[in-house]
Every structure is written in structure tokens, then in C-alpha cells.
Design a protein around this motif. Structure first.
Motif, PDB file in Angstrom:
ATOM      1  N   ASP A  23      -3.964   0.162  50.657  1.00 11.59           N
ATOM      2  CA  ASP A  23      -3.807   0.746  49.326  1.00 11.59           C
ATOM      3  C   ASP A  23      -4.356  -0.213  48.270  1.00 11.59           C
ATOM      4  OD1 ASP A  23      -2.802   1.712  46.846  1.00 11.59           O
ATOM      5  OD2 ASP A  23      -1.221   2.778  47.920  1.00 11.59           O
ATOM      6  N   LEU A  24      -5.395   0.213  47.568  1.00 11.32           N
ATOM      7  CA  LEU A  24      -6.053  -0.647  46.584  1.00 11.32           C
ATOM      8  C   LEU A  24      -5.254  -0.813  45.301  1.00 11.32           C
ATOM      9  CD1 LEU A  24      -9.787   0.413  47.022  1.00 11.32           C
ATOM     10  CD2 LEU A  24      -8.535  -1.458  48.105  1.00 11.32           C
ATOM     11  N   LYS A  25      -4.166  -0.063  45.145  1.00 12.62           N
ATOM     12  CA  LYS A  25      -3.274  -0.279  43.993  1.00 12.62           C
ATOM     13  C   LYS A  25      -2.331  -1.452  44.236  1.00 12.62           C
ATOM     14  CE  LYS A  25      -2.986   4.388  42.005  1.00 12.62           C
ATOM     15  NZ  LYS A  25      -2.050   5.482  41.637  1.00 12.62           N
ATOM     16  N   GLY A  26      -2.239  -1.884  45.464  1.00 10.20           N
ATOM     17  CA  GLY A  26      -1.356  -2.991  45.793  1.00 10.20           C
ATOM     18  C   GLY A  26       0.082  -2.553  46.032  1.00 10.20           C
ATOM     19  N   LEU A  27       0.945  -3.532  46.268  1.00  8.48           N
ATOM     20  CA  LEU A  27       2.351  -3.257  46.568  1.00  8.48           C
ATOM     21  C   LEU A  27       3.089  -2.803  45.320  1.00  8.48           C
ATOM     22  CD1 LEU A  27       4.833  -3.413  48.450  1.00  8.48           C
ATOM     23  CD2 LEU A  27       5.030  -5.822  47.837  1.00  8.48           C
ATOM     24  N   ARG A  28       3.766  -1.645  45.439  1.00 10.40           N
ATOM     25  CA  ARG A  28       4.645  -1.155  44.381  1.00 10.40           C
ATOM     26  C   ARG A  28       5.962  -0.754  45.006  1.00 10.40           C
ATOM     27  NH1 ARG A  28       0.446   1.403  45.762  1.00 10.40           N
ATOM     28  NH2 ARG A  28       0.863   3.457  44.906  1.00 10.40           N
ATOM     29  N   SER A  29       7.029  -1.381  44.546  1.00 13.74           N
ATOM     30  CA  SER A  29       8.348  -1.012  45.050  1.00 13.74           C
ATOM     31  C   SER A  29       8.628   0.439  44.698  1.00 13.74           C
ATOM     32  CB  SER A  29       9.417  -1.922  44.441  1.00 13.74           C
ATOM     33  OG  SER A  29      10.696  -1.545  44.887  1.00 13.74           O
ATOM     34  N   GLY A  30       9.022   1.230  45.701  1.00 18.21           N
ATOM     35  CA  GLY A  30       9.323   2.639  45.454  1.00 18.21           C
ATOM     36  C   GLY A  30       8.110   3.449  45.062  1.00 18.21           C
ATOM     37  N   SER A  31       6.966   3.205  45.697  1.00 21.22           N
ATOM     38  CA  SER A  31       5.744   3.896  45.269  1.00 21.22           C
ATOM     39  C   SER A  31       5.811   5.406  45.465  1.00 21.22           C
ATOM     40  CB  SER A  31       4.514   3.326  45.983  1.00 21.22           C
ATOM     41  OG  SER A  31       4.541   3.586  47.369  1.00 21.22           O
ATOM     42  N   PHE A  32       6.650   5.874  46.381  1.00 14.78           N
ATOM     43  CA  PHE A  32       6.779   7.322  46.547  1.00 14.78           C
ATOM     44  C   PHE A  32       7.486   7.972  45.357  1.00 14.78           C
ATOM     45  CE2 PHE A  32       6.293   6.699  51.306  1.00 14.78           C
ATOM     46  CZ  PHE A  32       5.036   7.271  51.337  1.00 14.78           C
ATOM     47  N   ASN A  33       8.175   7.174  44.553  1.00 19.84           N
ATOM     48  CA  ASN A  33       8.785   7.722  43.345  1.00 19.84           C
ATOM     49  C   ASN A  33       7.738   8.195  42.347  1.00 19.84           C
ATOM     50  OD1 ASN A  33      11.294   7.135  44.399  1.00 19.84           O
ATOM     51  ND2 ASN A  33      11.536   5.233  43.252  1.00 19.84           N
ATOM     52  N   GLU A  34       6.511   7.695  42.486  1.00 19.01           N
ATOM     53  CA  GLU A  34       5.429   8.103  41.596  1.00 19.01           C
ATOM     54  C   GLU A  34       5.107   9.592  41.738  1.00 19.01           C
ATOM     55  OE1 GLU A  34       3.308   3.694  42.101  1.00 19.01           O
ATOM     56  OE2 GLU A  34       2.309   5.511  42.840  1.00 19.01           O
ATOM     57  N   THR A  35       5.498  10.173  42.858  1.00 17.20           N
ATOM     58  CA  THR A  35       5.212  11.590  43.103  1.00 17.20           C
ATOM     59  C   THR A  35       6.275  12.514  42.518  1.00 17.20           C
ATOM     60  OG1 THR A  35       6.409  11.674  45.234  1.00 17.20           O
ATOM     61  CG2 THR A  35       4.118  10.929  45.283  1.00 17.20           C
ATOM     62  N   LEU A  36       7.373  11.940  42.026  1.00 10.53           N
ATOM     63  CA  LEU A  36       8.477  12.749  41.524  1.00 10.53           C
ATOM     64  C   LEU A  36       8.271  13.128  40.067  1.00 10.53           C
ATOM     65  CD1 LEU A  36      11.466  10.761  43.067  1.00 10.53           C
ATOM     66  CD2 LEU A  36      10.388  12.824  43.978  1.00 10.53           C
ATOM     67  N   SER A  37       8.795  14.262  39.689  1.00 10.06           N
ATOM     68  CA  SER A  37       8.726  14.682  38.297  1.00 10.06           C
ATOM     69  C   SER A  37       9.633  13.806  37.453  1.00 10.06           C
ATOM     70  CB  SER A  37       9.155  16.144  38.154  1.00 10.06           C
ATOM     71  OG  SER A  37      10.542  16.283  38.436  1.00 10.06           O
ATOM     72  N   GLU A  38       9.379  13.767  36.141  1.00 11.83           N
ATOM     73  CA  GLU A  38      10.222  12.989  35.244  1.00 11.83           C
ATOM     74  C   GLU A  38      11.650  13.524  35.229  1.00 11.83           C
ATOM     75  OE1 GLU A  38       8.745  12.465  31.351  1.00 11.83           O
ATOM     76  OE2 GLU A  38       6.929  11.411  31.981  1.00 11.83           O
ATOM     77  N   GLU A  39      11.788  14.824  35.406  1.00 12.48           N
ATOM     78  CA  GLU A  39      13.129  15.426  35.418  1.00 12.48           C
ATOM     79  C   GLU A  39      13.962  14.853  36.550  1.00 12.48           C
ATOM     80  OE1 GLU A  39      15.286  19.808  35.682  1.00 12.48           O
ATOM     81  OE2 GLU A  39      13.108  19.644  35.811  1.00 12.48           O
ATOM     82  N   ILE A  40      13.338  14.689  37.735  1.00 13.99           N
ATOM     83  CA  ILE A  40      14.055  14.148  38.875  1.00 13.99           C
ATOM     84  C   ILE A  40      14.291  12.655  38.671  1.00 13.99           C
ATOM     85  CG2 ILE A  40      13.878  13.563  41.333  1.00 13.99           C
ATOM     86  CD1 ILE A  40      12.446  16.212  41.753  1.00 13.99           C
ATOM     87  N   ARG A  41      13.256  11.926  38.251  1.00 14.75           N
ATOM     88  CA  ARG A  41      13.352  10.479  38.148  1.00 14.75           C
ATOM     89  C   ARG A  41      14.367  10.036  37.104  1.00 14.75           C
ATOM     90  NH1 ARG A  41       7.546   7.634  37.963  1.00 14.75           N
ATOM     91  NH2 ARG A  41       8.926   5.824  38.093  1.00 14.75           N
ATOM     92  N   TYR A  42      14.379  10.677  35.968  1.00 13.65           N
ATOM     93  CA  TYR A  42      15.245  10.205  34.897  1.00 13.65           C
ATOM     94  C   TYR A  42      16.569  10.953  34.848  1.00 13.65           C
ATOM     95  CZ  TYR A  42      11.043   7.765  33.629  1.00 13.65           C
ATOM     96  OH  TYR A  42       9.941   6.944  33.682  1.00 13.65           O
ATOM     97  N   GLY A  43      16.668  12.034  35.605  1.00 14.58           N
ATOM     98  CA  GLY A  43      17.957  12.700  35.731  1.00 14.58           C
ATOM     99  C   GLY A  43      18.816  12.064  36.784  1.00 14.58           C
ATOM    100  N   GLN A  44      18.164  11.214  37.654  1.00 16.02           N
ATOM    101  CA  GLN A  44      18.832  10.528  38.743  1.00 16.02           C
ATOM    102  C   GLN A  44      19.532  11.521  39.654  1.00 16.02           C
ATOM    103  OE1 GLN A  44      18.703   7.009  39.358  1.00 16.02           O
ATOM    104  NE2 GLN A  44      17.118   7.070  37.813  1.00 16.02           N
TER     105      GLN A  44
END
Length: 275
Positions: free
Chosen positions: A254-275
Motif C-alpha cells: 500500500d503506497l499510502k503507508g501504514l494507517r491505524s484503522g485504515s478500513f475505517n476510511e470506508t465508513l460513512s461519517e454517520e457511522i464513524r462519528y455516531g460511534q
């Protein structure tokens, strides 16, 4: 500064009287355990580590050694997340269900051992990402003394280093399920492949990494400064040979490098910030 931070953490714990520390063996929970013993004494502190196939195989032994180094009472319990159909279906709030079951069990152990609180190693930086397990902690009144005292990850590493703790620079090691895309079933075979692949790459001197599981494709994430090391011909060829033997047909970097929780990038803001 480190002494002041450590004293503030001890003060947080002193008011709790007696605690059970949810102890992964990582740098965060190690500092909590060290401070708890310093503030409350060994008899008022119990470290408990969860062991199952969702965690890297080497982590249980690492936790044992770290607890022994600190001089803490330590208990290892076996958890059974893989018996839950909801958990293995891998929804975005998977961690909420996992942590709820774990914290309920830890609270029972705390009562059994006469301890007032269950505490974990969550820190101030954890509030910036999608962490549904945080909701489980709040619902079950699990305390997070590092977060309450305002400790960042950098603060934690600095204090641990100053205290001479052996794992002060240990990379984060979340459960292996975080390497599987949300909605794709968690299986024992996938967990085995991930653990074996990451263990092998670490043996090459690359300690901080994730191997994301995309079926027949393994996507390797490492910090950007280690990308060139992965691409060295000897290292690259050894990784290809080993990961193909493990069962991956395709291996990517992955050329973006290591990102903790990179699969969270696929989630909508509603899911991410609604917890």
C-alpha cells in the motif's frame, strides 16, 4: 515533565482504591499497570489478559513477560468471540460487541477479587478515530485513567521510556480482525494467515505493519520510511515466497503507508462519528 505526568496518573488511580487492569501487554496498558501498582500496591491490582485466536499468538506470552517484569499479579483468560455469529459477520460496530462481552467478564472478575474498578489503556488520541469499543466501556463504567489525565500516545511512550519499561517503543497491536474488511466474514483460516504473514515480516526486522486480508490478496501496510526496505530484492522475494506459501495468490504494498484503522476510511461519517 515525565515525572509530573506519571504522578498525575498515579493520583487518578489512587482515588480508585483497587483496580483490575485490562492488560494487553501494549505500551498503554503497561503504563496503567505500572502506575496502578505504584499508587495502590500489588495486592490492590490485578492485570487480566484476554487470549483467543483473534489476537496475535505471541502477544499472550509478551503480556506475561511484561507483567512479570513489573511484578504484577497476572491472570490470562480465554475468550470466545468466534462463537458469536454477530461478531464473525464483522459489522462496523464489531468492537462494541467484543468489548461488551469482555468488559462484562472483567467486571465479574473485579467483583470476585474485591476490586473497585476495571480500567483500560485508552488514551486521548483514541478519541480521534472510530472506536465503537469506547461506547461499551462507557456503558459498563470502565475507567480510562490515561484518557482522563489527558495522556497522548507520545506522552505515554516518553513516560514509559523514562521509567525503563521494556516495551516503550512497542508498535500498536490491535486484534487481527482489524485486518479484514467490514462485512467480510471473520474465519479462523483468515486469522491464521494474517498472523503468520505478519509474524514472518516482523522476523525481517519490520516491526510496525499490517497485512490486510482481501481474500486471495494480501495488502501490506508499513510506515512510508520502510517502503524502500520492503522493495529490496532479497526482502521482497522472501515476502512473496512466504505469503504465497501461506495461501495468498497476490501480494501488494500500500503506497499510502501504514494507517491505524485504515478500513475505517470506508465508513460513512454517520457511522464513524455516531460511534
Amino acid at each position: 515533565m515525565a515525572n509530573i505526568l506519571f504522578q498525575s496518573l498515579q493520583e487518578q488511580l489512587l482515588h480508585m482504591g483497587a483496580v483490575l487492569v485490562a492488560f494487553s501487554g501494549g505500551v498503554d496498558s503497561t503504563l496503567v499497570l505500572k502506575a496502578a501498582i505504584a499508587a495502590l500496591g500489588n495486592s490492590n491490582v490485578l492485570a487480566v489478559t484476554a487470549a483467543s485466536e483473534i489476537y496475535p499468538a505471541a502477544e499472550t506470552e509478551n503480556a506475561r513477560k511484561t507483567a512479570q517484569f513489573i511484578g504484577a499479579r497476572h491472570l490470562v483468560i480465554t475468550t470466545e468471540e468466534m462463537n458469536s455469529k454477530l461478531f464473525v459477520s464483522n459489522p462496523p460496530n464489531r468492537c462494541y460487541h467484543c468489548k461488551t462481552a469482555l468488559f462484562q467478564r472483567l467486571k465479574g472478575l473485579a467483583v470476585e477479587h474485591g476490586l473497585n474498578y476495571v480500567v483500560d489503556g485508552s488514551n486521548a488520541d483514541d478519541t480521534t478515530d472510530y472506536r465503537p469499543g469506547t461506547r461499551a466501556a462507557k456503558e459498563l463504567s470502565v475507567r480510562s485513567p490515561l484518557q482522563e489525565a489527558g495522556f497522548s500516545k507520545a506522552d505515554i511512550r516518553q513516560v514509559c521510556r523514562d521509567l525503563g519499561l521494556p516495551n516503550w517503543d512497542k508498535p500498536g497491536m490491535p486484534c487481527l480482525c482489524t485486518r479484514i474488511p467490514y462485512g467480510q466474514a471473520i474465519t479462523s483460516e483468515k486469522l491464521r494467515q494474517i498472523d503468520q504473514a505478519e509474524t514472518f515480516i516482523r522476523s525481517l526486522g519490520i516491526k510496525d505493519l499490517r497485512v490486510r486480508h482481501h481474500g486471495s490478496l494480501a495488502r501490506i501496510e508499513v510506515p512510508l520510511h520502510l517502503v524502500n526496505k520492503i522493495l529490496l530484492e532479497q526482502v521482497r522475494s522472501e515476502i512473496l515466497k512466504e505469503l504465497e506459501a501461506i495461501g495468498f495468490n497476490y501480494i501488494s504494498l500500500d503506497l499510502k503507508g501504514l494507517r491505524s484503522g485504515s478500513f475505517n476510511e470506508t465508513l460513512s461519517e454517520e457511522i464513524r462519528y455516531g460511534q
